[in-house]
Write a protein that holds these residues in place. Sequence first.
Motif, PDB file in Angstrom:
ATOM      1  N   ARG A 103       0.158  -1.638  -0.173  1.00 50.85           N
ATOM      2  CA  ARG A 103      -0.161  -0.348   0.098  1.00 50.85           C
ATOM      3  C   ARG A 103       1.199   1.202   0.144  1.00 50.85           C
ATOM      4  O   ARG A 103       0.604   2.063  -0.570  1.00 50.85           O
ATOM      5  N   ARG A 104       1.888   1.096   0.557  1.00 54.30           N
ATOM      6  CA  ARG A 104       2.807   2.946   0.927  1.00 54.30           C
ATOM      7  C   ARG A 104       3.732   2.505  -0.251  1.00 54.30           C
ATOM      8  O   ARG A 104       3.980   3.764  -0.519  1.00 54.30           O
ATOM      9  N   TYR A 105       3.807   1.633  -1.275  1.00 51.32           N
ATOM     10  CA  TYR A 105       4.966   1.426  -2.319  1.00 51.32           C
ATOM     11  C   TYR A 105       4.296   1.985  -3.108  1.00 51.32           C
ATOM     12  O   TYR A 105       4.390   2.646  -3.835  1.00 51.32           O
ATOM     13  N   LYS A 106       2.785   1.376  -3.076  1.00 51.92           N
ATOM     14  CA  LYS A 106       1.911   2.267  -4.281  1.00 51.92           C
ATOM     15  C   LYS A 106       1.840   4.354  -3.951  1.00 51.92           C
ATOM     16  O   LYS A 106       1.565   4.373  -4.868  1.00 51.92           O
ATOM     17  N   THR A 107       1.364   3.860  -2.642  1.00 54.18           N
ATOM     18  CA  THR A 107       1.506   5.498  -2.549  1.00 54.18           C
ATOM     19  C   THR A 107       2.575   5.912  -3.044  1.00 54.18           C
ATOM     20  O   THR A 107       2.580   7.680  -3.265  1.00 54.18           O
ATOM     21  N   LEU A 108       3.867   5.933  -2.699  1.00 56.09           N
ATOM     22  CA  LEU A 108       4.706   6.285  -2.906  1.00 56.09           C
ATOM     23  C   LEU A 108       5.081   6.997  -4.590  1.00 56.09           C
ATOM     24  O   LEU A 108       5.595   7.150  -4.935  1.00 56.09           O
ATOM     25  N   LEU A 109       4.762   5.165  -5.315  1.00 58.90           N
ATOM     26  CA  LEU A 109       4.937   5.388  -6.517  1.00 58.90           C
ATOM     27  C   LEU A 109       4.086   6.999  -7.046  1.00 58.90           C
ATOM     28  O   LEU A 109       4.299   7.391  -8.266  1.00 58.90           O
ATOM     29  N   ARG A 110       2.363   7.063  -6.771  1.00 56.42           N
ATOM     30  CA  ARG A 110       1.829   8.163  -7.483  1.00 56.42           C
ATOM     31  C   ARG A 110       2.346   9.296  -7.066  1.00 56.42           C
ATOM     32  O   ARG A 110       2.177  10.333  -7.402  1.00 56.42           O
ATOM     33  N   THR A 111       2.893   9.447  -5.981  1.00 56.46           N
ATOM     34  CA  THR A 111       3.578  10.941  -5.058  1.00 56.46           C
ATOM     35  C   THR A 111       4.470  10.899  -6.577  1.00 56.46           C
ATOM     36  O   THR A 111       4.771  12.232  -6.944  1.00 56.46           O
ATOM     37  N   PHE A 112       5.409   9.994  -7.040  1.00 49.40           N
ATOM     38  CA  PHE A 112       6.607  10.532  -7.717  1.00 49.40           C
ATOM     39  C   PHE A 112       5.671  10.434  -8.961  1.00 49.40           C
ATOM     40  O   PHE A 112       6.675  11.480  -9.984  1.00 49.40           O
ATOM     41  N   ARG A 113       4.809  10.180  -9.462  1.00 47.93           N
ATOM     42  CA  ARG A 113       3.985  10.448 -10.981  1.00 47.93           C
ATOM     43  C   ARG A 113       2.873  11.494 -10.913  1.00 47.93           C
ATOM     44  O   ARG A 113       3.105  12.508 -11.681  1.00 47.93           O
ATOM     45  N   PHE A 114       2.321  11.904  -9.322  1.00 49.42           N
ATOM     46  CA  PHE A 114       1.495  12.805  -9.280  1.00 49.42           C
ATOM     47  C   PHE A 114       2.184  14.330  -9.080  1.00 49.42           C
ATOM     48  O   PHE A 114       2.168  15.827  -9.142  1.00 49.42           O
ATOM     49  N   PHE A 115       4.147  13.768  -8.763  1.00 48.84           N
ATOM     50  CA  PHE A 115       4.759  15.799  -8.067  1.00 48.84           C
ATOM     51  C   PHE A 115       5.454  15.853  -9.263  1.00 48.84           C
ATOM     52  O   PHE A 115       6.954  14.663  -8.550  1.00 48.84           O
ATOM     53  N   PRO A 116       5.890  16.467 -10.251  1.00 50.65           N
ATOM     54  CA  PRO A 116       7.722  15.994 -11.040  1.00 50.65           C
ATOM     55  C   PRO A 116       7.790  16.963 -10.194  1.00 50.65           C
ATOM     56  O   PRO A 116       9.396  16.767 -10.694  1.00 50.65           O
ATOM     57  N   GLN A 117       8.659  17.608  -9.188  1.00 44.89           N
ATOM     58  CA  GLN A 117       9.307  18.166  -8.240  1.00 44.89           C
ATOM     59  C   GLN A 117      10.105  16.794  -7.791  1.00 44.89           C
ATOM     60  O   GLN A 117      10.998  16.863  -7.861  1.00 44.89           O
ATOM     61  N   SER A 132       7.890   9.512 -14.588  1.00 44.44           N
ATOM     62  CA  SER A 132       8.049   8.306 -15.518  1.00 44.44           C
ATOM     63  C   SER A 132       6.835   7.826 -15.854  1.00 44.44           C
ATOM     64  O   SER A 132       5.941   7.615 -15.120  1.00 44.44           O
ATOM     65  N   ARG A 133       6.927   7.761 -17.380  1.00 48.65           N
ATOM     66  CA  ARG A 133       5.485   7.463 -17.940  1.00 48.65           C
ATOM     67  C   ARG A 133       5.416   5.847 -17.227  1.00 48.65           C
ATOM     68  O   ARG A 133       4.366   5.268 -17.513  1.00 48.65           O
ATOM     69  N   GLN A 134       6.535   5.337 -17.001  1.00 50.38           N
ATOM     70  CA  GLN A 134       6.326   3.601 -16.989  1.00 50.38           C
ATOM     71  C   GLN A 134       6.038   3.483 -14.803  1.00 50.38           C
ATOM     72  O   GLN A 134       4.742   2.475 -15.118  1.00 50.38           O
ATOM     73  N   ILE A 135       5.456   4.470 -14.052  1.00 51.43           N
ATOM     74  CA  ILE A 135       4.600   4.456 -13.671  1.00 51.43           C
ATOM     75  C   ILE A 135       3.790   4.302 -12.905  1.00 51.43           C
ATOM     76  O   ILE A 135       2.898   3.593 -12.910  1.00 51.43           O
ATOM     77  N   LYS A 136       3.163   5.172 -14.320  1.00 49.27           N
ATOM     78  CA  LYS A 136       1.433   4.604 -14.286  1.00 49.27           C
ATOM     79  C   LYS A 136       1.120   3.338 -14.780  1.00 49.27           C
ATOM     80  O   LYS A 136      -0.040   2.643 -14.262  1.00 49.27           O
ATOM     81  N   ARG A 137       1.829   2.889 -15.555  1.00 50.16           N
ATOM     82  CA  ARG A 137       1.926   1.539 -15.645  1.00 50.16           C
ATOM     83  C   ARG A 137       2.090   0.094 -14.278  1.00 50.16           C
ATOM     84  O   ARG A 137       1.625  -0.787 -13.929  1.00 50.16           O
ATOM     85  N   ARG A 138       3.007   0.560 -13.742  1.00 51.02           N
ATOM     86  CA  ARG A 138       3.187  -0.051 -12.438  1.00 51.02           C
ATOM     87  C   ARG A 138       1.996   0.029 -11.487  1.00 51.02           C
ATOM     88  O   ARG A 138       1.616  -1.036 -10.808  1.00 51.02           O
ATOM     89  N   ILE A 139       1.763   1.521 -11.436  1.00 53.26           N
ATOM     90  CA  ILE A 139       0.590   1.130 -10.068  1.00 53.26           C
ATOM     91  C   ILE A 139      -0.837   0.799 -10.697  1.00 53.26           C
ATOM     92  O   ILE A 139      -0.996   0.165  -9.943  1.00 53.26           O
ATOM     93  N   SER A 140      -0.778   0.424 -12.182  1.00 53.94           N
ATOM     94  CA  SER A 140      -2.439  -0.076 -12.598  1.00 53.94           C
ATOM     95  C   SER A 140      -1.728  -2.057 -12.095  1.00 53.94           C
ATOM     96  O   SER A 140      -2.643  -2.269 -12.285  1.00 53.94           O
ATOM     97  N   ASN A 141      -0.286  -2.325 -12.015  1.00 53.77           N
ATOM     98  CA  ASN A 141      -0.231  -3.772 -11.900  1.00 53.77           C
ATOM     99  C   ASN A 141       0.062  -4.552 -10.551  1.00 53.77           C
ATOM    100  O   ASN A 141      -0.104  -4.934 -10.215  1.00 53.77           O
ATOM    101  N   LEU A 142      -0.155  -3.256  -9.523  1.00 51.73           N
ATOM    102  CA  LEU A 142      -0.667  -3.410  -8.449  1.00 51.73           C
ATOM    103  C   LEU A 142      -1.892  -4.297  -7.584  1.00 51.73           C
ATOM    104  O   LEU A 142      -2.101  -3.870  -7.961  1.00 51.73           O
TER     105      LEU A 142
END
Length: 122
Positions: A94-108, A112-122
């Motif tokens: 659950r926290r890993y998914k949150t981390l991936l979303r953080t990197f996906r939605f906060f550009p600072q 990575s375009r790969q993150i969106k696919r990784r989230i959907s696979n979890l």
Amino acid sequence: MLLQCRLHGELREILPQIDTNVQALFRMSEKDDLGTATSVLERVQAVQETLYHQNLVGRYPEVHEVVSFMYLSCFSLLYMEGESFITYREEMKRRYKTLLRTFRFFPQYGYSRQIKRRISNL
């Protein structure tokens, strides 16, 4: 995927290690051999040391949370006969998914375009 994020230099070495360890824990079950858990625990401890020595815990609490739950998952398998392993692993997921979303939605933090696919696979 965290491996392909363009991030601050301070996280470039840590994130691929986190990604590798998380994937190894996803594949593990309570009945896996303890050798795998031992090697993952050693790598997780190395990441924890890096986080503390570089004072990154306060700046990246999401990273610290994922690493902490990775540690608890391994510790549970090795020293508590798997008690609460599933619970720790699910919380890590659950926290890993949150981390991936953080990197996906906060550009600072990088993008990575790969993150969106990784989230959907979890």
